[in-house]
Design a protein around this motif. Sequence first.
Motif, PDB file in Angstrom:
ATOM      1  N   GLN A   1      40.801  48.400  -9.665  1.00 25.70           N
ATOM      2  CA  GLN A   1      41.736  49.178 -10.468  1.00 25.70           C
ATOM      3  C   GLN A   1      43.170  48.991  -9.975  1.00 25.70           C
ATOM      4  OE1 GLN A   1      40.898  51.145 -13.387  1.00 25.70           O
ATOM      5  NE2 GLN A   1      39.413  49.528 -13.012  1.00 25.70           N
ATOM      6  N   PRO A   2      44.131  48.971 -10.899  1.00 25.49           N
ATOM      7  CA  PRO A   2      45.531  48.799 -10.522  1.00 25.49           C
ATOM      8  C   PRO A   2      45.999  49.940  -9.609  1.00 25.49           C
ATOM      9  CG  PRO A   2      45.261  48.545 -12.880  1.00 25.49           C
ATOM     10  CD  PRO A   2      43.961  49.049 -12.348  1.00 25.49           C
ATOM     11  N   SER A   3      46.860  49.604  -8.699  1.00 27.40           N
ATOM     12  CA  SER A   3      47.435  50.595  -7.797  1.00 27.40           C
ATOM     13  C   SER A   3      48.316  51.568  -8.555  1.00 27.40           C
ATOM     14  CB  SER A   3      48.300  49.915  -6.733  1.00 27.40           C
ATOM     15  OG  SER A   3      47.530  49.060  -5.946  1.00 27.40           O
ATOM     16  N   ASP A   4      48.379  52.778  -8.052  1.00 23.45           N
ATOM     17  CA  ASP A   4      49.355  53.752  -8.526  1.00 23.45           C
ATOM     18  C   ASP A   4      50.656  53.395  -7.826  1.00 23.45           C
ATOM     19  OD1 ASP A   4      51.040  55.895  -8.971  1.00 23.45           O
ATOM     20  OD2 ASP A   4      49.474  57.408  -8.676  1.00 23.45           O
ATOM     21  N   LEU A   5      51.528  52.732  -8.531  1.00 23.79           N
ATOM     22  CA  LEU A   5      52.767  52.227  -7.936  1.00 23.79           C
ATOM     23  C   LEU A   5      53.744  53.334  -7.582  1.00 23.79           C
ATOM     24  CD1 LEU A   5      53.254  49.115 -10.248  1.00 23.79           C
ATOM     25  CD2 LEU A   5      52.164  49.225  -7.984  1.00 23.79           C
ATOM     26  N   THR A   6      53.515  54.542  -8.086  1.00 28.62           N
ATOM     27  CA  THR A   6      54.395  55.662  -7.763  1.00 28.62           C
ATOM     28  C   THR A   6      54.108  56.219  -6.368  1.00 28.62           C
ATOM     29  OG1 THR A   6      52.968  57.405  -8.675  1.00 28.62           O
ATOM     30  CG2 THR A   6      54.507  56.312 -10.198  1.00 28.62           C
ATOM     31  N   GLN A   7      53.005  55.798  -5.765  1.00 27.85           N
ATOM     32  CA  GLN A   7      52.581  56.336  -4.469  1.00 27.85           C
ATOM     33  C   GLN A   7      52.727  55.334  -3.318  1.00 27.85           C
ATOM     34  OE1 GLN A   7      51.530  59.635  -4.112  1.00 27.85           O
ATOM     35  NE2 GLN A   7      52.272  59.716  -6.217  1.00 27.85           N
ATOM     36  N   LEU A   8      53.355  54.193  -3.567  1.00 32.49           N
ATOM     37  CA  LEU A   8      53.459  53.161  -2.539  1.00 32.49           C
ATOM     38  C   LEU A   8      54.195  53.645  -1.298  1.00 32.49           C
ATOM     39  CD1 LEU A   8      54.213  50.064  -4.803  1.00 32.49           C
ATOM     40  CD2 LEU A   8      52.050  50.631  -3.669  1.00 32.49           C
ATOM     41  N   ALA A   9      55.327  54.284  -1.474  1.00 29.05           N
ATOM     42  CA  ALA A   9      56.098  54.765  -0.320  1.00 29.05           C
ATOM     43  C   ALA A   9      55.337  55.876   0.396  1.00 29.05           C
ATOM     44  CB  ALA A   9      57.481  55.253  -0.756  1.00 29.05           C
ATOM     45  N   LYS A  10      54.774  56.802  -0.363  1.00 26.01           N
ATOM     46  CA  LYS A  10      54.040  57.921   0.232  1.00 26.01           C
ATOM     47  C   LYS A  10      52.878  57.421   1.094  1.00 26.01           C
ATOM     48  CE  LYS A  10      51.891  62.300  -1.022  1.00 26.01           C
ATOM     49  NZ  LYS A  10      51.553  63.174  -2.130  1.00 26.01           N
ATOM     50  N   ALA A  11      52.175  56.407   0.601  1.00 29.85           N
ATOM     51  CA  ALA A  11      51.042  55.843   1.337  1.00 29.85           C
ATOM     52  C   ALA A  11      51.487  55.016   2.544  1.00 29.85           C
ATOM     53  CB  ALA A  11      50.190  54.981   0.407  1.00 29.85           C
ATOM     54  N   ASN A  12      52.789  54.752   2.640  1.00 26.99           N
ATOM     55  CA  ASN A  12      53.330  53.950   3.732  1.00 26.99           C
ATOM     56  C   ASN A  12      54.273  54.793   4.601  1.00 26.99           C
ATOM     57  OD1 ASN A  12      53.573  51.314   4.998  1.00 26.99           O
ATOM     58  ND2 ASN A  12      55.664  51.252   4.192  1.00 26.99           N
ATOM     59  N   GLY A  13      53.936  56.037   4.792  1.00 27.81           N
ATOM     60  CA  GLY A  13      54.735  56.908   5.658  1.00 27.81           C
ATOM     61  C   GLY A  13      56.117  57.231   5.133  1.00 27.81           C
ATOM     62  N   GLY A  14      56.311  57.139   3.814  1.00 27.99           N
ATOM     63  CA  GLY A  14      57.591  57.475   3.208  1.00 27.99           C
ATOM     64  C   GLY A  14      58.529  56.305   2.988  1.00 27.99           C
ATOM     65  N   ALA A  15      58.182  55.130   3.490  1.00 28.27           N
ATOM     66  CA  ALA A  15      59.032  53.943   3.319  1.00 28.27           C
ATOM     67  C   ALA A  15      58.385  52.998   2.301  1.00 28.27           C
ATOM     68  CB  ALA A  15      59.215  53.216   4.644  1.00 28.27           C
ATOM     69  N   PHE A  16      59.160  52.557   1.337  1.00 30.05           N
ATOM     70  CA  PHE A  16      58.641  51.621   0.347  1.00 30.05           C
ATOM     71  C   PHE A  16      58.244  50.325   1.053  1.00 30.05           C
ATOM     72  CE2 PHE A  16      59.070  48.289  -2.863  1.00 30.05           C
ATOM     73  CZ  PHE A  16      58.285  48.812  -3.874  1.00 30.05           C
ATOM     74  N   PRO A  17      56.994  49.869   0.888  1.00 32.12           N
ATOM     75  CA  PRO A  17      56.507  48.664   1.592  1.00 32.12           C
ATOM     76  C   PRO A  17      56.950  47.375   0.906  1.00 32.12           C
ATOM     77  CG  PRO A  17      54.758  49.584   0.261  1.00 32.12           C
ATOM     78  CD  PRO A  17      55.932  50.516   0.123  1.00 32.12           C
ATOM     79  N   LEU A  18      58.244  47.138   0.919  1.00 33.74           N
ATOM     80  CA  LEU A  18      58.839  46.041   0.171  1.00 33.74           C
ATOM     81  C   LEU A  18      58.212  44.693   0.495  1.00 33.74           C
ATOM     82  CD1 LEU A  18      62.289  45.670  -1.075  1.00 33.74           C
ATOM     83  CD2 LEU A  18      61.487  43.805   0.346  1.00 33.74           C
ATOM     84  N   GLU A  19      58.069  44.380   1.765  1.00 36.12           N
ATOM     85  CA  GLU A  19      57.529  43.068   2.136  1.00 36.12           C
ATOM     86  C   GLU A  19      56.104  42.884   1.599  1.00 36.12           C
ATOM     87  OE1 GLU A  19      56.817  40.145   5.978  1.00 36.12           O
ATOM     88  OE2 GLU A  19      57.487  42.194   6.327  1.00 36.12           O
ATOM     89  N   ARG A  20      55.279  43.879   1.732  1.00 32.45           N
ATOM     90  CA  ARG A  20      53.894  43.790   1.263  1.00 32.45           C
ATOM     91  C   ARG A  20      53.845  43.621  -0.264  1.00 32.45           C
ATOM     92  NH1 ARG A  20      49.793  48.447   0.521  1.00 32.45           N
ATOM     93  NH2 ARG A  20      51.758  49.499   0.422  1.00 32.45           N
ATOM     94  N   VAL A  21      54.692  44.354  -0.976  1.00 27.73           N
ATOM     95  CA  VAL A  21      54.692  44.279  -2.439  1.00 27.73           C
ATOM     96  C   VAL A  21      55.241  42.939  -2.911  1.00 27.73           C
ATOM     97  CG1 VAL A  21      55.523  45.363  -4.559  1.00 27.73           C
ATOM     98  CG2 VAL A  21      54.817  46.793  -2.639  1.00 27.73           C
ATOM     99  N   VAL A  22      56.309  42.456  -2.281  1.00 27.70           N
ATOM    100  CA  VAL A  22      56.858  41.134  -2.633  1.00 27.70           C
ATOM    101  C   VAL A  22      55.776  40.074  -2.470  1.00 27.70           C
ATOM    102  CG1 VAL A  22      58.436  39.309  -1.857  1.00 27.70           C
ATOM    103  CG2 VAL A  22      59.292  41.625  -2.199  1.00 27.70           C
ATOM    104  N   LYS A  23      55.089  40.100  -1.343  1.00 29.11           N
ATOM    105  CA  LYS A  23      54.063  39.085  -1.082  1.00 29.11           C
ATOM    106  C   LYS A  23      52.889  39.198  -2.045  1.00 29.11           C
ATOM    107  CE  LYS A  23      55.115  38.150   3.740  1.00 29.11           C
ATOM    108  NZ  LYS A  23      54.620  38.212   5.126  1.00 29.11           N
ATOM    109  N   ARG A  24      52.563  40.388  -2.492  1.00 24.56           N
ATOM    110  CA  ARG A  24      51.483  40.556  -3.470  1.00 24.56           C
ATOM    111  C   ARG A  24      51.894  39.945  -4.800  1.00 24.56           C
ATOM    112  NH1 ARG A  24      47.091  43.962  -3.468  1.00 24.56           N
ATOM    113  NH2 ARG A  24      46.943  43.031  -1.418  1.00 24.56           N
ATOM    114  N   ILE A  25      53.121  40.195  -5.210  1.00 23.45           N
ATOM    115  CA  ILE A  25      53.582  39.704  -6.510  1.00 23.45           C
ATOM    116  C   ILE A  25      53.833  38.201  -6.491  1.00 23.45           C
ATOM    117  CG2 ILE A  25      55.460  39.814  -8.195  1.00 23.45           C
ATOM    118  CD1 ILE A  25      55.659  42.813  -7.484  1.00 23.45           C
ATOM    119  N   ASP A  26      54.422  37.689  -5.422  1.00 17.11           N
ATOM    120  CA  ASP A  26      54.760  36.257  -5.436  1.00 17.11           C
ATOM    121  C   ASP A  26      53.598  35.356  -5.036  1.00 17.11           C
ATOM    122  OD1 ASP A  26      54.695  36.151  -2.612  1.00 17.11           O
ATOM    123  OD2 ASP A  26      56.876  36.060  -2.404  1.00 17.11           O
ATOM    124  N   GLY A  27      52.451  35.960  -4.685  1.00 17.68           N
ATOM    125  CA  GLY A  27      51.260  35.168  -4.419  1.00 17.68           C
ATOM    126  C   GLY A  27      50.987  34.871  -2.965  1.00 17.68           C
TER     127      GLY A  27
END
Length: 132
Positions: free
Chosen positions: A54-80
């Motif tokens: 199931q697709p991630s709830d993208l509104t909860q990414l920062a909350k699930a990462n201690g309050g910081a948006f997990p930019l590096e992880r998300v970039v790497k997921r999207i760019d392959g």
Amino acid sequence: MVKWIAGLALVGAAVPALAQDVKQGGELYRVHCATCHGIEGTGQGPMAGVLVIQPSDLTQLAKANGGAFPLERVVKRIDGRDPLVSHGSPMPVYGFFFEGKGKAVKTDSGQPIMTSAPIADLMAYLQTLQAE
């Protein structure tokens, strides 16, 4: 004095561009991501029911990462660089739409990560979706 100013210009030119276009990122999201992740980014898009994972709830990414948006992880997921098998192909299935001139974006550690300008714009938009 002129040499000093010229030196500053060269230093400024060497700094990677960090500005991102939230509006453009929102358009990219609506066209390429909302089908699975939903317009609000909660993972409830019309295609969600047919995906193995199931697709991630993208509104909860920062909350699930201690309050910081997990930019590096998300970039790497999207760019392959960190593929997701539920798509049956590299994430995103619209990958060629996210290609473009390289751009550096800062991670929460302050270290820049290279990605394309469209993905940088998408990151800026996803950060606006984060729940408080």
